[in-house]
Design an enzyme around this catalytic site. Sequence first.
Site, PDB file in Angstrom:
ATOM      1  N   ASP A  61       0.872  -1.228   0.033  1.00 39.73           N
ATOM      2  CA  ASP A  61      -0.022   0.033   0.081  1.00 39.73           C
ATOM      3  C   ASP A  61       0.949   1.211  -0.181  1.00 39.73           C
ATOM      4  N   ILE A  62       0.564   2.171  -0.826  1.00 39.04           N
ATOM      5  CA  ILE A  62       1.201   3.325  -0.924  1.00 39.04           C
ATOM      6  C   ILE A  62       1.133   4.096   0.430  1.00 39.04           C
ATOM      7  N   ALA A  85      -3.981   5.000  -7.563  1.00 41.63           N
ATOM      8  CA  ALA A  85      -4.975   5.686  -7.299  1.00 41.63           C
ATOM      9  C   ALA A  85      -6.289   5.046  -7.300  1.00 41.63           C
ATOM     10  N   THR A 132      -5.085  13.770 -13.726  1.00 40.38           N
ATOM     11  CA  THR A 132      -6.252  13.803 -14.596  1.00 40.38           C
ATOM     12  C   THR A 132      -6.608  15.155 -15.107  1.00 40.38           C
ATOM     13  N   ASP A 133      -7.481  15.247 -16.279  1.00 35.71           N
ATOM     14  CA  ASP A 133      -8.011  16.583 -16.387  1.00 35.71           C
ATOM     15  C   ASP A 133      -9.042  16.865 -15.788  1.00 35.71           C
ATOM     16  N   GLU A 134      -9.857  15.763 -15.023  1.00 38.96           N
ATOM     17  CA  GLU A 134     -10.751  16.142 -14.295  1.00 38.96           C
ATOM     18  C   GLU A 134     -10.498  17.281 -13.155  1.00 38.96           C
ATOM     19  N   TYR A 157     -13.617  12.071  -6.523  1.00 36.56           N
ATOM     20  CA  TYR A 157     -12.425  11.580  -7.095  1.00 36.56           C
ATOM     21  C   TYR A 157     -11.658  12.651  -7.605  1.00 36.56           C
ATOM     22  N   ALA A 159     -11.620  15.874  -6.766  1.00 32.95           N
ATOM     23  CA  ALA A 159     -11.122  16.581  -5.380  1.00 32.95           C
ATOM     24  C   ALA A 159      -9.971  15.672  -4.819  1.00 32.95           C
ATOM     25  N   SER A 160     -10.074  14.648  -4.892  1.00 31.21           N
ATOM     26  CA  SER A 160      -8.976  13.754  -4.036  1.00 31.21           C
ATOM     27  C   SER A 160      -7.721  14.104  -5.210  1.00 31.21           C
ATOM     28  N   LYS A 161      -7.909  13.909  -6.420  1.00 29.74           N
ATOM     29  CA  LYS A 161      -6.674  13.956  -7.159  1.00 29.74           C
ATOM     30  C   LYS A 161      -6.107  15.665  -7.313  1.00 29.74           C
ATOM     31  N   LEU A 197     -16.562   3.073 -18.933  1.00 29.58           N
ATOM     32  CA  LEU A 197     -17.318   3.007 -20.161  1.00 29.58           C
ATOM     33  C   LEU A 197     -17.183   2.059 -21.372  1.00 29.58           C
ATOM     34  N   TYR A 214     -25.650   7.355 -19.323  1.00 32.01           N
ATOM     35  CA  TYR A 214     -26.142   8.376 -18.284  1.00 32.01           C
ATOM     36  C   TYR A 214     -26.789   9.635 -18.687  1.00 32.01           C
TER      37      TYR A 214
HETATM   38  P1  NAD Z   1      -6.959   1.770 -12.344  1.00 33.00           P
HETATM   39  O1  NAD Z   1      -8.010   1.871 -11.293  1.00 33.00           O
HETATM   40  O2  NAD Z   1      -6.996   0.675 -13.565  1.00 33.00           O
HETATM   41  O3  NAD Z   1      -5.660   1.088 -11.492  1.00 33.00           O
HETATM   42  C1  NAD Z   1      -5.163   1.667 -10.315  1.00 33.00           C
HETATM   43  C2  NAD Z   1      -4.076   0.785  -9.627  1.00 33.00           C
HETATM   44  O4  NAD Z   1      -3.465   1.410  -8.540  1.00 33.00           O
HETATM   45  C3  NAD Z   1      -4.569  -0.799  -9.407  1.00 33.00           C
HETATM   46  O5  NAD Z   1      -3.605  -1.348  -9.803  1.00 33.00           O
HETATM   47  C4  NAD Z   1      -4.700  -0.580  -7.983  1.00 33.00           C
HETATM   48  O6  NAD Z   1      -4.595  -1.855  -7.465  1.00 33.00           O
HETATM   49  C5  NAD Z   1      -3.579   0.393  -7.235  1.00 33.00           C
HETATM   50  N1  NAD Z   1      -3.891   0.919  -6.076  1.00 33.00           N
HETATM   51  C6  NAD Z   1      -4.893   1.364  -5.523  1.00 33.00           C
HETATM   52  N2  NAD Z   1      -4.847   1.750  -4.312  1.00 33.00           N
HETATM   53  C7  NAD Z   1      -3.479   1.362  -4.113  1.00 33.00           C
HETATM   54  C8  NAD Z   1      -2.873   1.942  -3.029  1.00 33.00           C
HETATM   55  N3  NAD Z   1      -3.367   2.554  -1.919  1.00 33.00           N
HETATM   56  N4  NAD Z   1      -1.396   1.393  -2.901  1.00 33.00           N
HETATM   57  C9  NAD Z   1      -1.049   0.724  -3.942  1.00 33.00           C
HETATM   58  N5  NAD Z   1      -1.813   0.558  -5.229  1.00 33.00           N
HETATM   59  C10 NAD Z   1      -3.030   1.115  -5.143  1.00 33.00           C
HETATM   60  O7  NAD Z   1      -6.316   3.249 -12.729  1.00 33.00           O
HETATM   61  P2  NAD Z   1      -5.677   3.740 -14.072  1.00 33.00           P
HETATM   62  O8  NAD Z   1      -6.926   4.071 -14.982  1.00 33.00           O
HETATM   63  O9  NAD Z   1      -4.896   2.590 -14.533  1.00 33.00           O
HETATM   64  O10 NAD Z   1      -5.129   5.275 -13.705  1.00 33.00           O
HETATM   65  C11 NAD Z   1      -3.724   5.240 -13.448  1.00 33.00           C
HETATM   66  C12 NAD Z   1      -3.658   6.843 -12.577  1.00 33.00           C
HETATM   67  O11 NAD Z   1      -3.727   7.758 -13.990  1.00 33.00           O
HETATM   68  C13 NAD Z   1      -4.447   7.323 -11.866  1.00 33.00           C
HETATM   69  O12 NAD Z   1      -3.597   8.116 -10.994  1.00 33.00           O
HETATM   70  C14 NAD Z   1      -5.460   7.884 -12.574  1.00 33.00           C
HETATM   71  O13 NAD Z   1      -6.074   9.365 -11.746  1.00 33.00           O
HETATM   72  C15 NAD Z   1      -4.609   8.635 -13.424  1.00 33.00           C
HETATM   73  N6  NAD Z   1      -5.359   8.850 -14.943  1.00 33.00           N
HETATM   74  C16 NAD Z   1      -6.519   7.868 -15.413  1.00 33.00           C
HETATM   75  C17 NAD Z   1      -6.798   8.354 -16.584  1.00 33.00           C
HETATM   76  C18 NAD Z   1      -7.970   7.238 -17.360  1.00 33.00           C
HETATM   77  O14 NAD Z   1      -8.522   7.533 -18.148  1.00 33.00           O
HETATM   78  N7  NAD Z   1      -8.102   5.896 -16.908  1.00 33.00           N
HETATM   79  C19 NAD Z   1      -6.755   9.327 -17.231  1.00 33.00           C
HETATM   80  C20 NAD Z   1      -6.034  10.352 -16.724  1.00 33.00           C
HETATM   81  C21 NAD Z   1      -5.305   9.988 -15.785  1.00 33.00           C
HETATM   82  O1  DAU Z   2     -10.696  12.486 -17.914  1.00 31.59           O
HETATM   83  C1  DAU Z   2     -10.157  11.292 -17.257  1.00 31.59           C
HETATM   84  C2  DAU Z   2     -10.574  10.390 -16.197  1.00 31.59           C
HETATM   85  O2  DAU Z   2     -11.472   9.472 -17.128  1.00 31.59           O
HETATM   86  C3  DAU Z   2      -9.886   9.578 -15.449  1.00 31.59           C
HETATM   87  O3  DAU Z   2      -9.182  10.528 -14.270  1.00 31.59           O
HETATM   88  C4  DAU Z   2     -10.616   8.513 -14.652  1.00 31.59           C
HETATM   89  O4  DAU Z   2      -9.802   7.807 -13.666  1.00 31.59           O
HETATM   90  C5  DAU Z   2     -11.337   7.721 -15.542  1.00 31.59           C
HETATM   91  O5  DAU Z   2     -12.142   6.791 -15.027  1.00 31.59           O
HETATM   92  C6  DAU Z   2     -12.358   8.606 -16.369  1.00 31.59           C
HETATM   93  O6  DAU Z   2     -13.228   9.151 -15.826  1.00 31.59           O
HETATM   94  P1  DAU Z   2     -14.693   9.207 -16.703  1.00 31.59           P
HETATM   95  O7  DAU Z   2     -15.857   9.424 -15.454  1.00 31.59           O
HETATM   96  O8  DAU Z   2     -14.881  10.369 -17.726  1.00 31.59           O
HETATM   97  O9  DAU Z   2     -14.961   7.818 -17.265  1.00 31.59           O
HETATM   98  P2  DAU Z   2     -16.066   6.717 -17.208  1.00 31.59           P
HETATM   99  O10 DAU Z   2     -15.516   5.448 -18.047  1.00 31.59           O
HETATM  100  O11 DAU Z   2     -16.630   6.446 -16.019  1.00 31.59           O
HETATM  101  O12 DAU Z   2     -17.175   7.422 -18.042  1.00 31.59           O
HETATM  102  C7  DAU Z   2     -16.681   8.030 -19.155  1.00 31.59           C
HETATM  103  C8  DAU Z   2     -18.157   8.668 -19.489  1.00 31.59           C
HETATM  104  O13 DAU Z   2     -19.352   7.705 -19.934  1.00 31.59           O
HETATM  105  C9  DAU Z   2     -18.673   9.759 -18.336  1.00 31.59           C
HETATM  106  O14 DAU Z   2     -19.341  10.919 -19.048  1.00 31.59           O
HETATM  107  C10 DAU Z   2     -19.876   8.837 -17.908  1.00 31.59           C
HETATM  108  C11 DAU Z   2     -20.556   7.990 -18.755  1.00 31.59           C
HETATM  109  N1  DAU Z   2     -20.795   6.622 -18.546  1.00 31.59           N
HETATM  110  C12 DAU Z   2     -20.219   5.778 -17.594  1.00 31.59           C
HETATM  111  C13 DAU Z   2     -20.805   4.676 -17.632  1.00 31.59           C
HETATM  112  C14 DAU Z   2     -19.495   3.693 -16.794  1.00 31.59           C
HETATM  113  C15 DAU Z   2     -22.166   6.318 -18.826  1.00 31.59           C
HETATM  114  O15 DAU Z   2     -22.733   7.060 -19.631  1.00 31.59           O
HETATM  115  N2  DAU Z   2     -22.561   4.981 -18.558  1.00 31.59           N
HETATM  116  C16 DAU Z   2     -21.899   4.235 -17.725  1.00 31.59           C
HETATM  117  O16 DAU Z   2     -21.960   2.912 -17.647  1.00 31.59           O
END
Ligand code: NAD
Ligand code: DAU
Length: 349
Positions: A61-62, A85, A132-134, A157, A159-161, A197, A214
């Site tokens: 764990d981090i 994360a 993230t861009d969020e 989410y 807010a924590s990032k 998604l 959604y």
């Molecule tokens: P993910 O949820 O697929 O993977 C997260 C990983 O972190 C998992 O392997 C999990 O086991 C590990 N983890 C969680 N809590 C932990 C802890 N306390 N200690 C150690 N490991 C832990 O996430 P992802 O989609 O691969 O995203 C990776 C990073 O990129 C995140 O920081 C996310 O905010 C960022 N990000 C994601 C996206 C996206 O579209 N997925 C876009 C922009 C930024």
């Molecule tokens: O923008 C970067 C972010 O993108 C990352 O930081 C996050 O970790 C990653 O999860 C993602 O966030 P989103 O909320 O944009 O992704 P998600 O795949 O959950 O949803 C994409 C869009 O689709 C969003 O507008 C919500 C919508 N959605 C999602 C799901 C799961 C639906 O309409 N139906 C669904 O069932």
Amino acid sequence: MKKNILLTGGAGFIGSNLLRMMVNKYPNYKFVNLDKLTYAGNLENLTGLEDKPNYTFVKGDICDSNLLNSLFEKHKINAVMHLAAESHVDRSISNPMSFIETNIVGTVSLLNAAKHAWDGAYEDKIFYHISTDEVYGSLGDTGFFTETTSYDPRSPYSASKASSDHLVRAYYHTYGMPVKLSNCSNNYGPYQFPEKLLPLMINNIKNNKELPVYGDGKYTRDWLWVDDHSKAIDVVFHKGRVGETYNIGGNNEWKNIDLVELLCDTMDKLLGRQVGSSRSLIRFVKDRPGHDRRYAIDATKIKNELGWEPMVQMDKGLSETAQWYLDNEAWMDRILSGAYKEYYSNQYE
Ligand code: NAD
Ligand code: DAU
């Protein structure tokens, strides 16, 4: 210079794709993958890397400062790539606390361990925080997020990032910690957990299940092929300026409903169904609370400064993504049945 890299969250979606690229590309670097293996972490995502001499996996764990201190010391860590994360917005709405723990407390624990280990040690050290861009909030119909857009996170989410980004910058300004940050848009590609998604929709289309969109479906995201993100991370890590932030995006905006319709048609072709038939599975469902309307990245800075641009076009990337999930049915089935969790308890507990 030789790098000993502590990469966190490497068993997740982006981390595993990134590791596959980096471990092979940089045989002289050492990669220590620290991952807690939460529901989102899956060692199957890393098949083929286990035996590489420059790769080590550590389950942990981090937030565990003792473990972090020992890893920095044992592996002579001089670089951090921080991806671990809690990452799913919907889960952050139902359970914010784990997001506070991992995304905020975990990031500070990692910063503290680096600060402790790097006091006077190593010349070329770097703490790279992947975000993230969020954090920038929600756009209307026009405009783009730049690196100077004010933070306006609106879900637990984001807010924590955002907090984690602020803390990383605070350690740069207060303690001189050498940091870099990047903020990326929505990634897509192989090994994404099927709560997000695209893999959710791919699995549902395949199984003729309803496709939950959604609200009015007109929420907009900027999609980026995951390997293009990995290449951007590689470039920022090696060439980005210390103390700087780089926005990373696909220049590829889609309204959710348009994307789901395109995916339906793509899947119909791959599955040999009549093109258009899977669209009948689409259902508009209750909206996500506080749902951000539109994200769009202006990635001019990383293009001009570091020469990075997204390479993979959506039609190719989406088709390859859909095909990957179809070809890796067993990977998906093991996640959905929870069988991979049994593997962890056999392996680690
Ligand atoms: P993910 O949820 O697929 O993977 C997260 C990983 O972190 C998992 O392997 C999990 O086991 C590990 N983890 C969680 N809590 C932990 C802890 N306390 N200690 C150690 N490991 C832990 O996430 P992802 O989609 O691969 O995203 C990776 C990073 O990129 C995140 O920081 C996310 O905010 C960022 N990000 C994601 C996206 C996206 O579209 N997925 C876009 C922009 C930024
Ligand atoms: O923008 C970067 C972010 O993108 C990352 O930081 C996050 O970790 C990653 O999860 C993602 O966030 P989103 O909320 O944009 O992704 P998600 O795949 O959950 O949803 C994409 C869009 O689709 C969003 O507008 C919500 C919508 N959605 C999602 C799901 C799961 C639906 O309409 N139906 C669904 O069932």
